[in-house]
Scaffold this motif. Sequence first.
Motif, PDB file in Angstrom:
ATOM      1  N   THR A  44     -75.092 -89.154  35.463  1.00  0.00           N
ATOM      2  CA  THR A  44     -73.738 -89.257  34.931  1.00  0.00           C
ATOM      3  C   THR A  44     -72.850 -88.255  35.642  1.00  0.00           C
ATOM      4  O   THR A  44     -73.328 -87.298  36.246  1.00  0.00           O
ATOM      5  N   LEU A 225     -70.054 -97.821  25.552  1.00  0.00           N
ATOM      6  CA  LEU A 225     -70.884 -97.129  26.534  1.00  0.00           C
ATOM      7  C   LEU A 225     -72.260 -96.929  25.929  1.00  0.00           C
ATOM      8  O   LEU A 225     -72.431 -96.925  24.708  1.00  0.00           O
ATOM      9  N   VAL A 227     -75.952 -94.653  25.908  1.00  0.00           N
ATOM     10  CA  VAL A 227     -76.768 -93.486  26.262  1.00  0.00           C
ATOM     11  C   VAL A 227     -78.214 -93.974  26.275  1.00  0.00           C
ATOM     12  O   VAL A 227     -78.835 -94.118  25.221  1.00  0.00           O
ATOM     13  N   TYR A 237     -75.162 -85.517  26.377  1.00  0.00           N
ATOM     14  CA  TYR A 237     -75.086 -86.491  27.468  1.00  0.00           C
ATOM     15  C   TYR A 237     -73.620 -86.717  27.812  1.00  0.00           C
ATOM     16  O   TYR A 237     -72.795 -87.017  26.943  1.00  0.00           O
ATOM     17  N   ALA A 239     -71.198 -89.067  29.159  1.00  0.00           N
ATOM     18  CA  ALA A 239     -71.155 -90.506  29.405  1.00  0.00           C
ATOM     19  C   ALA A 239     -69.845 -90.903  30.079  1.00  0.00           C
ATOM     20  O   ALA A 239     -68.756 -90.633  29.563  1.00  0.00           O
TER      21      ALA A 239
END
Length: 261
Positions: A44, A225, A227, A237, A239
């Motif tokens: 990412t 989105l 994960v 995370y 994203a």
Amino acid sequence: MKKQTKSNKNPTGLPELLVVLLIIVVLILLILLVRSCTPNESGTPDPSQTDTNHDSPNSTELNPIPIADVVLPVSVTSAVTVDNIFTATGYYPEDGTDDGVENVLAAKFTNTSDKVLEYMTVVLKVNSESYNFAITTLPAGKSVYVFNSDRKTAPDVITSLSGVSEYEIYFDEEPEKMEESIASDVQNGLIVVKNISDKDITSDIVIYYKSKTENGYLGGITYRLRVPGGLKSGETYNAYAPHSYAHMTEVMFVKLETQTE
């Protein structure tokens, strides 16, 4: 009398210095290029490389169209009304392209029920011309400004208006943001997702989000989105979310999904 002569010698060392400086500049540029092309381990975007000047689609103009002999709001179903009709110029949100459009017909829809609308398609007849619309994730009592799906041009004046729904589906259960276990920090082009619970999440985490305005949501579309693989307790995370803007994005709900092969 002695004759004076001019020396034709150049200063020594200058060409070599210029060559060395040129080599240093080239090396620095190569290092920066390699770093910019190298993803971080999670795949990412690195937050330090995120464009803080991420352009936001805030230039869209919605101007009400003059209406004759039509009383608003107009009921599409028992739970959804059309509150107004607009000519829209700016970016087009409905298919995720953000293309620039001009004088496209848009409508403001309101969910008057006590449930969250999951999905709805509507055909509005405006001056005997048909315009198609699609609405997703509209909470109870909320409104959304939707552009017609075919990008058809708006008329100058509205003399007749009616609507019919083809599909109207509501969530069986109220969708949840899972705020007790998942934190979502909305940034420009990025949503930072964190597992704030004391347990690992092993399923994929799917974040659903929409653009919003002062008086409702902008666009019938709901972005999402994923994960992948979940998050361990306390893990974060970053994203990539191309339609995320700190000032106009709202996380609508979160789901845990298990990938099946």
